[in-house]
Design a protein around this motif. Structure first.
Motif, PDB file in Angstrom:
ATOM      1  N   GLU A  18       0.818  -1.217   0.000  1.00 47.43           N
ATOM      2  CA  GLU A  18       0.000   0.000   0.000  1.00 47.43           C
ATOM      3  C   GLU A  18       0.851   1.267   0.000  1.00 47.43           C
ATOM      4  N   GLU A  19       1.997   1.245   0.688  1.00 47.53           N
ATOM      5  CA  GLU A  19       2.876   2.417   0.686  1.00 47.53           C
ATOM      6  C   GLU A  19       3.325   2.760  -0.726  1.00 47.53           C
ATOM      7  N   LEU A  20       3.714   1.754  -1.492  1.00 47.98           N
ATOM      8  CA  LEU A  20       4.131   1.990  -2.870  1.00 47.98           C
ATOM      9  C   LEU A  20       2.981   2.510  -3.713  1.00 47.98           C
ATOM     10  N   ARG A  21       1.796   1.975  -3.503  1.00 49.11           N
ATOM     11  CA  ARG A  21       0.637   2.420  -4.284  1.00 49.11           C
ATOM     12  C   ARG A  21       0.301   3.886  -3.993  1.00 49.11           C
ATOM     13  N   ILE A  22       0.339   4.250  -2.714  1.00 47.58           N
ATOM     14  CA  ILE A  22       0.039   5.643  -2.359  1.00 47.58           C
ATOM     15  C   ILE A  22       1.114   6.570  -2.900  1.00 47.58           C
ATOM     16  N   THR A  23       2.380   6.173  -2.790  1.00 47.98           N
ATOM     17  CA  THR A  23       3.469   6.992  -3.326  1.00 47.98           C
ATOM     18  C   THR A  23       3.324   7.143  -4.830  1.00 47.98           C
ATOM     19  N   PHE A  24       2.968   6.071  -5.507  1.00 52.91           N
ATOM     20  CA  PHE A  24       2.743   6.102  -6.951  1.00 52.91           C
ATOM     21  C   PHE A  24       1.638   7.092  -7.309  1.00 52.91           C
ATOM     22  N   LEU A  25       0.533   7.047  -6.568  1.00 49.89           N
ATOM     23  CA  LEU A  25      -0.576   7.958  -6.826  1.00 49.89           C
ATOM     24  C   LEU A  25      -0.195   9.410  -6.540  1.00 49.89           C
ATOM     25  N   LEU A  26       0.587   9.629  -5.472  1.00 40.39           N
ATOM     26  CA  LEU A  26       1.059  10.986  -5.180  1.00 40.39           C
ATOM     27  C   LEU A  26       1.920  11.512  -6.323  1.00 40.39           C
ATOM     28  N   CYS A  27       2.805  10.659  -6.823  1.00 42.53           N
ATOM     29  CA  CYS A  27       3.663  11.065  -7.950  1.00 42.53           C
ATOM     30  C   CYS A  27       2.813  11.401  -9.169  1.00 42.53           C
ATOM     31  N   ALA A  28       1.775  10.622  -9.395  1.00 38.17           N
ATOM     32  CA  ALA A  28       0.906  10.862 -10.544  1.00 38.17           C
ATOM     33  C   ALA A  28       0.164  12.193 -10.424  1.00 38.17           C
ATOM     34  N   CYS A  29      -0.099  12.614  -9.200  1.00 37.48           N
ATOM     35  CA  CYS A  29      -0.813  13.880  -8.980  1.00 37.48           C
ATOM     36  C   CYS A  29       0.098  15.094  -9.083  1.00 37.48           C
TER      37      CYS A  29
ATOM     38  N   ASP B  20      14.339  10.112   7.520  1.00 42.11           N
ATOM     39  CA  ASP B  20      13.836   8.754   7.348  1.00 42.11           C
ATOM     40  C   ASP B  20      12.740   8.691   6.281  1.00 42.11           C
ATOM     41  N   THR B  21      11.902   9.726   6.249  1.00 43.38           N
ATOM     42  CA  THR B  21      10.846   9.788   5.245  1.00 43.38           C
ATOM     43  C   THR B  21      11.447   9.891   3.850  1.00 43.38           C
ATOM     44  N   ARG B  22      12.445  10.763   3.702  1.00 42.93           N
ATOM     45  CA  ARG B  22      13.106  10.923   2.400  1.00 42.93           C
ATOM     46  C   ARG B  22      13.728   9.608   1.942  1.00 42.93           C
ATOM     47  N   THR B  23      14.367   8.895   2.864  1.00 47.26           N
ATOM     48  CA  THR B  23      14.976   7.603   2.529  1.00 47.26           C
ATOM     49  C   THR B  23      13.915   6.618   2.068  1.00 47.26           C
ATOM     50  N   ARG B  24      12.790   6.562   2.775  1.00 51.14           N
ATOM     51  CA  ARG B  24      11.724   5.625   2.428  1.00 51.14           C
ATOM     52  C   ARG B  24      11.106   5.975   1.085  1.00 51.14           C
ATOM     53  N   VAL B  25      10.852   7.278   0.861  1.00 54.42           N
ATOM     54  CA  VAL B  25      10.246   7.721  -0.391  1.00 54.42           C
ATOM     55  C   VAL B  25      11.183   7.440  -1.530  1.00 54.42           C
TER      56      VAL B  25
ATOM     57  N   SER C 280      11.520  16.589  -2.478  1.00 56.12           N
ATOM     58  CA  SER C 280      11.175  17.218  -1.199  1.00 56.12           C
ATOM     59  C   SER C 280       9.671  17.472  -1.098  1.00 56.12           C
ATOM     60  N   ASN C 281       9.029  17.803  -2.210  1.00 58.56           N
ATOM     61  CA  ASN C 281       7.573  17.991  -2.199  1.00 58.56           C
ATOM     62  C   ASN C 281       6.844  16.678  -1.938  1.00 58.56           C
ATOM     63  N   LEU C 282       7.364  15.605  -2.504  1.00 58.03           N
ATOM     64  CA  LEU C 282       6.776  14.296  -2.271  1.00 58.03           C
ATOM     65  C   LEU C 282       6.941  13.894  -0.806  1.00 58.03           C
ATOM     66  N   VAL C 283       8.116  14.172  -0.253  1.00 59.20           N
ATOM     67  CA  VAL C 283       8.379  13.873   1.159  1.00 59.20           C
ATOM     68  C   VAL C 283       7.402  14.645   2.041  1.00 59.20           C
ATOM     69  N   LYS C 284       7.211  15.932   1.743  1.00 61.93           N
ATOM     70  CA  LYS C 284       6.281  16.757   2.529  1.00 61.93           C
ATOM     71  C   LYS C 284       4.861  16.201   2.443  1.00 61.93           C
ATOM     72  N   ALA C 285       4.458  15.772   1.275  1.00 63.93           N
ATOM     73  CA  ALA C 285       3.114  15.204   1.107  1.00 63.93           C
ATOM     74  C   ALA C 285       2.969  13.924   1.922  1.00 63.93           C
TER      75      ALA C 285
ATOM     76  N   GLY D  83       5.420   4.447  11.254  1.00 66.48           N
ATOM     77  CA  GLY D  83       6.662   4.308  12.004  1.00 66.48           C
ATOM     78  C   GLY D  83       7.772   5.245  11.565  1.00 66.48           C
ATOM     79  N   ILE D  84       7.471   6.169  10.697  1.00 71.03           N
ATOM     80  CA  ILE D  84       8.469   7.128  10.211  1.00 71.03           C
ATOM     81  C   ILE D  84       8.082   8.509  10.755  1.00 71.03           C
ATOM     82  N   TYR D  85       9.013   9.107  11.514  1.00 70.68           N
ATOM     83  CA  TYR D  85       8.697  10.389  12.141  1.00 70.68           C
ATOM     84  C   TYR D  85       9.729  11.474  11.857  1.00 70.68           C
TER      85      TYR D  85
END
Length: 143
Positions: free
Chosen positions: A99-110, A138-143, A118-123, A132-134
């Motif tokens: 699900e994380e990949l799917r949501i990230t994919f949809l965010l990128c599409a938007c 860490d968020t940038r690494t995951r994204v 950095s905008n994707l990380v903020k979103a 578990g990412i705070y």
């Protein structure tokens, strides 16, 4: 404000031979591959020579099992949109692992095609969907 001119490169439809070559190279299968039989040729045919469809479909199938290839081909067969970028995008989305990949994919599409990571990380932080990412790093690494 970024005033760089946008580079637009028009791509024409590929002929069957070039489409197969491109697809096989990206999917990392040989022209004479027997592991998938005629599936690559059938999938390439369904992409109708559209470079985006060929590339995205090949990337998502690279390293996948024969069963995934067969399922993808069957989906192409059932879809009236086969060969369109929208269909390839749907195929990729459905094959994403979690699900994380799917949501990230949809965010990128938007986002705009010039969007920054950095905008994707903020979103991702704003929506709070990465469990578990705070921390920003860490968020940038995951994204």
């Amino acid at each position: 404000m970024d005033v760089r001119p946008k580079l637009v490169v028009p791509l024409e439809l590929l002929n069957e031979k070039d489409a197969r070559t491109l697809f096989n190279k990206i999917a990392r299968i040989g022209d004479k591959s027997t592991a998938f039989g005629e599936l690559p040729a059938h999938i390439v045919e369904k992409c109708d020579g559209l470079p985006m469809s060929l590339v995205t479909t090949a990337k998502v199938l690279k390293g996948r099992s024969r069963l995934v290839w067969q399922d993808t081909y069957q989906k192409f067969e059932m879809q009236t949109m086969a060969g369109t970028p929208e269909h390839s995008t749907r195929v990729i989305y459905n094959l994403l692992e979690n699900e994380e990949l799917r949501i990230t994919f949809l965010l990128c599409a938007c986002m705009d095609n010039d969007a920054l990571v950095s905008n994707l990380v903020k979103a991702c932080i704003g929506l709070g969907f990465l469990r578990g990412i705070y921390k920003m790093r860490d968020t940038r690494t995951r994204v």
